[in-house]
Design a protein around this motif. Structure first.
Motif, PDB file in Angstrom:
ATOM      1  N   GLY A 116       0.822  -1.207   0.000  1.00 27.69           N
ATOM      2  CA  GLY A 116       0.000   0.000   0.000  1.00 27.69           C
ATOM      3  C   GLY A 116       0.855   1.255   0.000  1.00 27.69           C
ATOM      4  N   ASP A 117       0.272   2.380  -0.522  1.00 20.51           N
ATOM      5  CA  ASP A 117       1.021   3.633  -0.616  1.00 20.51           C
ATOM      6  C   ASP A 117       0.652   4.562   0.530  1.00 20.51           C
ATOM      7  N   TYR A 118       1.619   5.339   0.953  1.00 17.83           N
ATOM      8  CA  TYR A 118       1.395   6.320   2.003  1.00 17.83           C
ATOM      9  C   TYR A 118       0.236   7.223   1.619  1.00 17.83           C
ATOM     10  N   ASN A 120      -1.775   5.174   3.123  1.00 19.37           N
ATOM     11  CA  ASN A 120      -2.598   3.986   3.359  1.00 19.37           C
ATOM     12  C   ASN A 120      -1.787   2.693   3.367  1.00 19.37           C
ATOM     13  N   SER A 121      -0.521   2.798   3.698  1.00 19.90           N
ATOM     14  CA  SER A 121       0.295   1.582   3.754  1.00 19.90           C
ATOM     15  C   SER A 121      -0.136   0.729   4.940  1.00 19.90           C
ATOM     16  N   LYS A 260      -8.668   3.928   6.294  1.00 17.50           N
ATOM     17  CA  LYS A 260      -7.974   4.542   5.146  1.00 17.50           C
ATOM     18  C   LYS A 260      -8.189   6.060   5.130  1.00 17.50           C
ATOM     19  N   ASP A 263      -7.887  11.100  -0.768  1.00 22.91           N
ATOM     20  CA  ASP A 263      -6.856  11.916  -1.400  1.00 22.91           C
ATOM     21  C   ASP A 263      -6.598  13.221  -0.658  1.00 22.91           C
ATOM     22  N   ARG A 275      -7.516  -0.750   6.507  1.00 24.20           N
ATOM     23  CA  ARG A 275      -6.572  -0.665   5.396  1.00 24.20           C
ATOM     24  C   ARG A 275      -6.234  -2.016   4.782  1.00 24.20           C
TER      25      ARG A 275
END
Lengths: 370, 396
Positions: A116-118, A120-121, A260, A263, A275
């Motif tokens: 997952g990407d920051y 939302n990792s 989560k 944007d 998440r």
């Protein structure tokens, strides 16, 4: 295949990845005699490659018809990781800390990497021991029939007298939880601490767990908490049930991951498991995961409202006596039936394992002419 | 060589009136299947470099990749179709007490199982003798015997830091049991110049398990190439070979039995034989050549049976399948998912994949029915066809 089955339950919501279980196991069983590289108990970060690297894709287990599948044997350097030490001595001479080999992989190499990407990792910890499966892949793969499942409690052990070190068991185990001991040239694996179990003590990994995430007991003991978690509430699920070996270590799936962000950095409410994508949990723990999540959330809500919840009381893990319901004089009775007294107790069922006589001849042979 | 043949033949022919075919079989048998030996008054050498070996006649033995049963190592199964035929030079020396078997084979990649790795394997070699053989005794299964025909297996593996030399009694797959046998010595050396391994197996002619004091002694060979991850059933395997010990009388009935059908390719029609195997439903259980419809592991894979089995063994197996009962590898490899599991969640094994049944009186009975009703010519055609099967390259 066995009359009774011991099982372990681990609550992944409570595992903090401290590796106390790993160290308990290592100091008890695997810090010597060719076992140095083995981790009968390890804690890995999920999602991740795990230990050994990529074990989930290394084959073994059974197909849908119940036929054993081909598998591979992981490599010591590339997949397990060789044990290494650091240059602690040289540090006094203004050197920097570095390993004494050039390792490319090791247990916990990808610790806390997750996915997952920051922002939302996510990741969670997955402690793993041998699953002491009801249809073990290792047992099925052995052409020597050197692996057996104890009648009394379903613990899966290697008969070291029969084992010839062919290593098909490693290919056959989909969890890669059986290891080759290069020093003995035989296979070895987690023994569910059977010498402790027979004395009414839980395995070292479970006993030492600081988060009290592990329960141990017989699956047919309806008063036991293991039975309640697995069969009554159905919140504890086997790992990768699709491997077809009927594993007997069960996991309470992690449902308490943080929510989560969208944007704009705002919290997104709802979602079954925060998440951690529920699809990933379904891959690990099978379709039962939806029911487990539902029950866990309902019972948590109940408790929040101040109502009684047996499930929450069990998961809080108030005392070891309830978490580890092993003995009830089960093994003592078995020993008495066989007329064993005192230290003979040890012979109770495991003469095949303990008898040994496997000390290798230490004579060194020269194969290459000088 | 010629002298050896002549004397052997003279002995046989003069004492028995044989048919023309039997004579041809025996001649071919001596040419291809019989290993010469040298009798010595002195000691039998156990050192591969002993000078005596240069004076002993030898013969080449071919070894085929074992694919009768499938093992579940994915890396190895990929390699099998690429393998080459293995060839070993065999010499035999004996005196009144001991026998030594010398085995030499080429290996460009000598490997010793290292001290600290998980997936590397050492080279190895083994020979086997039936515990009982001679007049009235049928041949054991070449893959380490069977319940009716136990064999003694001598094994040398190259494992770093240890002398991995072992003796086993075996009654087929999975039954290998280590034993102690007095007077056994195995030596194995690699010659870097010629890139060859040489092993010498020395044992007393008579042990408590077998007595080799006979004119014709069956012997089997297996070689493991560690570089190709070979160990256990993943190996190269010969068919039964026969050591001629001239100090002991040659039993003509036994010779006639083991040499039967050595010229089967002249007497049988392989094309018709293949048709017959299909008509008789062999392919319902066995896989062989292009016949791959049988479920895997249902019965031994016959794709290289022509390389590892003799005509009399094949005949016996067709006419009287209960004589040589081969056990499938670990029956737990197949469980039955279509019945209810027991209370621990375990499914029972799928009986379809056990190759024999146990009768109430405890006897083993092969699941393969007898095909004794086939005519002599049908049998010859089928065996002629089976003898052509040496095609592990299509192993699936």
């Amino acid at each position: 295949m066995s009359k009774r089955q011991l099982a372990m339950v681990m609550d992944l919501n409570k595992c903090i990845g401290c590796q106390t279980c790993t160290v308990a196991c290592k100091t008890q069983w695997t810090n010597r005699n060719g076992r140095e590289y083995m981790y009968w108990n390890n804690v890995e970060t999920m999602p991740g490659e795990g230990y050994p690297r990529g074990w989930m894709e290394a084959g073994g287990g059974f197909d849908e018809q119940g036929n054993l599948k081909d598998g591979i044997i992981p490599d010591m350097v590339l997949d397990y990781g060789v044990p290494w030490d650091y240059n602690h001595e040289e540090l006094f001479e203004m050197d920097y800390l570095k390993p004494d080999t050039d390792p490319v992989w090791g247990p916990n190499w990808d610790e806390d990497v997750g996915a997952g990407d920051y922002p939302n990792s996510y990741y969670f910890y997955l402690p793993r021991i041998c699953n002491h499966c009801s249809n073990p892949g290792c047992l099925a793969a052995c052409p020597r029939e050197a692996i057996f499942k104890r009648e009394q409690d379903g613990i899966v052990l290697v008969d070291l007298d029969r084992c010839q070190g062919y290593r098909y068991c490693i290919a056959g185990c989909p969890y890669k939880k059986i290891y080759f001991n290069p020093k003995l040239s035989k296979s070895e694996k987690c023994i569910f601490c059977f010498p402790r179990i027979e004395r009414g003590l839980p395995p070292a990994c479970a006993h030492q767990c600081v988060g009290r995430i592990r329960w141990v007991g017989f699956l047919d003991d309806e008063e036991g908490q293991v039975y309640k978690l697995v069969h009554k509430y159905k919140v504890a699920l086997p790992l990768r049930p699709d491997f077809g070996t009927q594993p007997n270590v069960y996991y309470v799936p992690p449902v308490l991951s943080p929510p989560k962000f969208d944007d704009e950095g705002k919290l997104i409410e709802g979602g079954e498991t925060g998440r951690v994508p529920v699809e990933f949990l379904e891959k690990l723990f099978g379709p039962g995961v939806h029911h487990a999540i539902k029950v866990l959330k309902e019972e948590m809500e109940k408790r929040k409202r101040g109502e009684e919840s047996e499930l929450m009381d069990i998961l809080i893990a108030y005392n070891h006596a309830d978490m580890f319901r092993l003995d009830e004089n089960y093994y003592q009775n078995l020993a008495a039936e066989q007329g064993l007294k005192g230290t003979e107790f040890f012979k109770i069922i495991d003469h095949r394992y303990v008898a040994g006589a496997n000390t290798p001849k230490e004579e060194v042979k020269v194969y290459f002419e000088k | 060589m010629k002298n050896l043949l002549k004397t052997a033949l003279f002995g046989v022919v003069s004492t028995a009136i044989l048919t023309h075919t039997a004579k041809a079989d025996i001649k071919s048998f001596f040419k291809w299947e019989v290993l010469p030996s040298k009798y010595t008054e002195g000691t039998v050498p156990s050192d591969p470099n002993d000078e005596l070996w240069s004076m002993v006649p030898g013969k080449y033995v071919y070894l085929y990749p074992q694919i009768s049963v499938r093992l579940t190592d994915a890396q190895v199964n990929k390699i099998i179709p690429k393998k080459r035929l293995q060839k070993a030079l065999v010499k035999v020396v004996y005196n009144s007490e001991n026998i030594a078997v010398y085995v030499k084979w080429k290996d460009n990649t000598p490997s010793i199982q290292p001290v600290y790795t998980s997936n590397a394997f050492g080279d190895g070699v083994s020979i086997e003798f039936p515990n009982e053989f001679g007049k009235g005794k049928t041949l054991p299964y070449i893959g380490m015997g069977d319940p009716n025909h136990p064999v003694t297996v001598y094994l040398q593996k190259t494992v770093a830091g240890r002398d991995y030399e072992k003796v086993f009694i075996s009654e087929g797959f999975g039954t290998l049991t280590e034993i102690e046998e007095n007077g056994v010595n195995i030596d194995m050396k690699y010659n870097k110049a010629t890139r060859e391994w040489v092993a010498v197996f020395k044992r007393p002619l008579k042990t408590e398990n077998s007595d080799l004091r006979a004119g014709l002694v069956p012997v089997g060979f297996a070689i493991w190439d560690g570089n190709q991850h070979e160990r256990d059933g993943n190996k190269a395997l010969s068919r039964w070979k026969f050591i001629r010990l001239k100090q002991y009388p040659l039993d003509k009935d036994y010779l006639e039995y083991v040499s039967w059908g050595d010229m089967i390719h002249k007497e049988g029609d392989p094309k018709r034989g293949k048709q017959l195997t299909i008509q008789n439903g062999c392919n319902a259980c066995h896989r062989y050549a292009d016949q791959n419809t049988a479920p895997e592991d249902m019965a031994p894979n016959l794709s290289d049976i022509g390389g590892i089995a003799h005509a009399p063994y094949l005949k016996e197996s067709i006419v009287n399948p209960d004589d040589v009962i081969i056990k499938n590898l670990n029956p737990n490899r197949h469980y039955n998912k279509f019945v209810k599991p027991d209370k621990t969640g375990a499914y029972p094994n799928n009986d379809m994949y056990t190759w024999y049944i146990k009768t109430p009186d405890g006897k083993l009975k092969s699941k393969m029915p007898s095909f004794a009703h086939l005519s002599e010519q049908d049998l010859k055609d089928i065996i002629a066809y089976l003898k052509t099967l040496r095609d592990w390259r299509n192993f699936k």
